[in-house]
Design a protein around this motif. Structure first.
Motif, PDB file in Angstrom:
ATOM      1  N   ARG A 208       7.232  16.793 -25.927  1.00 58.30           N
ATOM      2  CA  ARG A 208       6.138  16.252 -25.498  1.00 58.30           C
ATOM      3  C   ARG A 208       4.530  15.341 -25.504  1.00 58.30           C
ATOM      4  O   ARG A 208       4.760  14.500 -25.161  1.00 58.30           O
ATOM      5  CB  ARG A 208       6.720  15.814 -23.736  1.00 58.30           C
ATOM      6  N   ARG A 209       4.600  17.135 -25.316  1.00 56.55           N
ATOM      7  CA  ARG A 209       3.141  16.783 -26.357  1.00 56.55           C
ATOM      8  C   ARG A 209       2.155  17.258 -27.280  1.00 56.55           C
ATOM      9  O   ARG A 209       1.490  17.589 -27.750  1.00 56.55           O
ATOM     10  CB  ARG A 209       2.206  18.414 -24.813  1.00 56.55           C
ATOM     11  N   ARG A 210       3.315  16.773 -28.210  1.00 54.58           N
ATOM     12  CA  ARG A 210       3.218  16.999 -29.700  1.00 54.58           C
ATOM     13  C   ARG A 210       3.185  18.706 -29.956  1.00 54.58           C
ATOM     14  O   ARG A 210       2.210  18.283 -30.932  1.00 54.58           O
ATOM     15  CB  ARG A 210       2.142  15.960 -29.444  1.00 54.58           C
ATOM     16  N   ILE A 211       3.138  19.560 -29.390  1.00 50.73           N
ATOM     17  CA  ILE A 211       2.825  20.441 -30.059  1.00 50.73           C
ATOM     18  C   ILE A 211       3.890  20.418 -30.919  1.00 50.73           C
ATOM     19  O   ILE A 211       5.180  21.112 -31.365  1.00 50.73           O
ATOM     20  CB  ILE A 211       3.259  21.920 -29.119  1.00 50.73           C
ATOM     21  N   PRO A 212       3.871  21.497 -32.245  1.00 50.63           N
ATOM     22  CA  PRO A 212       4.750  22.099 -33.459  1.00 50.63           C
ATOM     23  C   PRO A 212       5.870  22.522 -32.369  1.00 50.63           C
ATOM     24  O   PRO A 212       5.191  23.824 -32.010  1.00 50.63           O
ATOM     25  CB  PRO A 212       3.722  22.874 -34.724  1.00 50.63           C
ATOM     26  N   ILE A 213       7.249  22.730 -32.774  1.00 54.01           N
ATOM     27  CA  ILE A 213       7.926  23.735 -32.317  1.00 54.01           C
ATOM     28  C   ILE A 213       8.880  24.238 -33.906  1.00 54.01           C
ATOM     29  O   ILE A 213       9.096  23.916 -35.054  1.00 54.01           O
ATOM     30  CB  ILE A 213       9.018  23.320 -31.896  1.00 54.01           C
ATOM     31  N   LEU A 214       8.533  26.042 -33.586  1.00 54.90           N
ATOM     32  CA  LEU A 214       9.518  26.526 -34.717  1.00 54.90           C
ATOM     33  C   LEU A 214      10.215  27.260 -33.588  1.00 54.90           C
ATOM     34  O   LEU A 214      10.618  27.920 -32.832  1.00 54.90           O
ATOM     35  CB  LEU A 214       8.280  28.162 -35.525  1.00 54.90           C
ATOM     36  N   ILE A 215      12.055  27.354 -34.561  1.00 58.03           N
ATOM     37  CA  ILE A 215      12.477  27.997 -33.705  1.00 58.03           C
ATOM     38  C   ILE A 215      13.375  29.289 -34.947  1.00 58.03           C
ATOM     39  O   ILE A 215      13.005  28.828 -36.394  1.00 58.03           O
ATOM     40  CB  ILE A 215      14.367  27.105 -34.309  1.00 58.03           C
ATOM     41  N   ASP A 216      13.691  30.361 -33.893  1.00 57.63           N
ATOM     42  CA  ASP A 216      14.693  31.403 -34.942  1.00 57.63           C
ATOM     43  C   ASP A 216      15.381  31.196 -35.004  1.00 57.63           C
ATOM     44  O   ASP A 216      16.330  31.552 -33.480  1.00 57.63           O
ATOM     45  CB  ASP A 216      13.636  32.615 -34.098  1.00 57.63           C
ATOM     46  N   ALA A 217      16.955  30.416 -35.980  1.00 58.72           N
ATOM     47  CA  ALA A 217      18.024  30.418 -36.251  1.00 58.72           C
ATOM     48  C   ALA A 217      18.583  31.613 -36.813  1.00 58.72           C
ATOM     49  O   ALA A 217      19.085  31.451 -37.683  1.00 58.72           O
ATOM     50  CB  ALA A 217      17.965  28.778 -36.880  1.00 58.72           C
ATOM     51  N   GLU A 218      18.423  32.285 -35.856  1.00 57.23           N
ATOM     52  CA  GLU A 218      19.448  34.147 -35.944  1.00 57.23           C
ATOM     53  C   GLU A 218      20.724  34.126 -35.956  1.00 57.23           C
ATOM     54  O   GLU A 218      21.521  34.218 -37.590  1.00 57.23           O
ATOM     55  CB  GLU A 218      18.660  35.447 -35.209  1.00 57.23           C
ATOM     56  N   ARG A 219      21.460  33.005 -35.561  1.00 57.00           N
ATOM     57  CA  ARG A 219      23.115  33.385 -35.674  1.00 57.00           C
ATOM     58  C   ARG A 219      22.933  31.898 -34.371  1.00 57.00           C
ATOM     59  O   ARG A 219      22.507  31.346 -33.929  1.00 57.00           O
ATOM     60  CB  ARG A 219      23.722  34.124 -34.932  1.00 57.00           C
ATOM     61  N   PRO A 220      24.827  31.494 -34.601  1.00 57.65           N
ATOM     62  CA  PRO A 220      24.982  30.622 -33.805  1.00 57.65           C
ATOM     63  C   PRO A 220      24.787  30.757 -32.653  1.00 57.65           C
ATOM     64  O   PRO A 220      25.382  31.931 -31.995  1.00 57.65           O
ATOM     65  CB  PRO A 220      26.187  29.847 -34.269  1.00 57.65           C
ATOM     66  N   ARG A 221      24.345  30.184 -30.914  1.00 51.21           N
ATOM     67  CA  ARG A 221      24.105  30.667 -29.901  1.00 51.21           C
ATOM     68  C   ARG A 221      24.253  29.213 -28.716  1.00 51.21           C
ATOM     69  O   ARG A 221      23.914  27.958 -28.818  1.00 51.21           O
ATOM     70  CB  ARG A 221      22.964  30.972 -29.093  1.00 51.21           C
ATOM     71  N   GLU A 222      24.634  29.337 -27.668  1.00 46.91           N
ATOM     72  CA  GLU A 222      25.015  27.925 -26.366  1.00 46.91           C
ATOM     73  C   GLU A 222      23.489  27.250 -26.667  1.00 46.91           C
ATOM     74  O   GLU A 222      22.604  28.536 -26.221  1.00 46.91           O
ATOM     75  CB  GLU A 222      24.908  28.885 -25.285  1.00 46.91           C
TER      76      GLU A 222
END
Length: 409
Positions: A208-222
């Motif tokens: 919502r604040r337009r802050i970039p987001i990095l996701i660590d996709a190590e394995r499928p998780r809930e």
């Protein structure tokens, strides 16, 4: 059935008092550099200025790691002795943010520990490295997260047995005022996929604040799919892309990820000693251009790596190609192949936390505005440095480490 002992405690409450992890870290021997590395560092320029905005917010796992090096992984019902034993902080978010902090950023972390010896030591170690822990929830009851890690000295592999913190963190434990304060001034938000309910609340506010987001996709998780839908950048483990997309190859899976996640600017897959691959999306329209098949493009780039000197490098395709994967679709973008440092068997100690070290360096690189051609070798070098010490944090290099000097060019 009673498990065979490997000289580990059975439960954290049975442990004797643990000395400060920060104090223990200070007593570690310095990692020695080869003469060639020192020569490269001496010929390198001064470290560049820090980025303008140093604040990153991370949300995810922090834990205590109990690491035991063994001559070889035990067979069922074996009784063996450890060669080396170390206790230090761990957890994906804790490791990555520590690495980013040592490179010069000012990370904040949202997580949860218990008010036990392990939790207090975790906080002390993070604070000693400069990570802002004021957004960590401290529970008066339960136990802090911990992980038993068995490092096979023969194969240099590690086996992790993780026990989550109890009770688990819930979004209600993060007050709205705390959330707002944590995000104030942040240039980047990072999530390791843990504590997903809380992470999603934080990610939604960051978006919502337009802050970039990095996701660590190590394995499928809930909950990971919900986080990925908010992502600006994605860093994957080697197996994740094909597991998540059902694509026939890693490279075609990267195309699939960018097709499925239109807001993502780039996706990286880390491949251990085989380096890494980055597929970035181009802002230039190339819909009318001839399509380039991604598997063939990757193979052509790999042939250009040729006789690598062992120093991490990056080979890139032409810019603004129309890159396609059969049956999946196409994206306008550019493909980059990063190599890993060749570490001799005598120098390779432990790969625990190598991926977290890589992500910590990527966090810094994004804040510093590094292009992929610089970011990939830099992050690979940081990860390689970390593999020269036991544990996920002991080998994390600091900004002034001469091994990083050639990568500031």
């Amino acid at each position: 059935m009673k498990p065979s002992p490997i000289h580990f405690p059975n439960y954290p409450h049975s442990l004797p008092p643990i000395p400060s992890l920060l104090t223990a870290a200070r007593l570690l021997p310095r990692v020695q550099m080869s003469s060639s590395a020192l020569q490269r560092a001496a010929a390198s320029p001064t470290i560049p200025p820090l980025p303008d905005n140093l604040i990153v917010l991370g949300c995810g796992a922090v834990s205590v790691d109990y690491l035991a090096t063994v001559a070889a992984f035990p067979n069922p019902d074996d009784k063996i002795r450890s060669i080396n034993l170390k206790v230090e902080g761990g957890g994906n978010a804790g490791n990555a943010l520590t690495g980013a902090c040592r490179l010069g950023l000012k990370p904040r972390v949202i997580s949860k520990v218990a008010n036990d010896a392990q939790g207090r030591s975790l906080l002390a170690e993070l604070e000693g490295d400069g990570v802002d822990t004021s957004y960590i929830v401290v529970a008066e009851e339960g136990n802090s997260p911990f992980t038993y890690i068995i490092v096979d000295n023969q194969t240099k592999t590690r086996t992790c047995i993780h026990t989550p913190g109890n009770p688990a963190m819930v979004p209600e434990e993060l007050a709205q005022s705390k959330l707002s304060s944590a995000l104030d001034g942040a240039s980047l938000a990072y999530f390791d996929g843990r504590l997903w309910e809380t992470a999603l609340v934080v990610a939604q506010e960051a978006s919502r604040r337009r802050i970039p987001i990095l996701i660590d996709a190590e394995r499928p998780r809930e909950g990971l799919d919900d986080l990925l839908n908010l992502a600006t950048y994605v860093v994957c483990s080697e197996k994740f892309p094909q597991v998540w997309t059902n694509a026939p190859s890693v490279s075609s899976a990267l195309v699939s990820i960018l097709v499925r996640l239109p807001n993502v600017k780039f996706v990286i897959v880390t491949l251990g000693e085989k380096g890494c691959i980055l597929l970035e999306k181009s802002t230039t329209e190339a819909s009318e251009m001839e399509e380039t098949e991604v598997d063939s493009l990757l193979e052509s780039l790999r042939t250009k790596v040729g006789g690598s000197s062992g120093i991490p490098t990056c080979i890139s395709s032409e810019a603004s190609l129309r890159i396609c994967a059969d049956g999946i679709g196409a994206v306008n973008g550019r493909l980059h192949v990063g190599t890993a440092e060749i570490i001799s068997p005598t120098e390779l100690i432990d790969t625990t936390g190598a991926g977290d070290a890589f992500i910590g360096a990527v966090l810094y690189a994004i804040c510093a505005g590094m292009p992929p051609e610089k970011m990939l070798p830099f992050a690979s070098q940081v990860a390689a440095a970390n593999c020269r010490a036991l544990g996920a944090r002991s080998g994390l290099p600091r900004r002034a480490d001469p091994r990083l000097a050639p990568f500031w060019l």
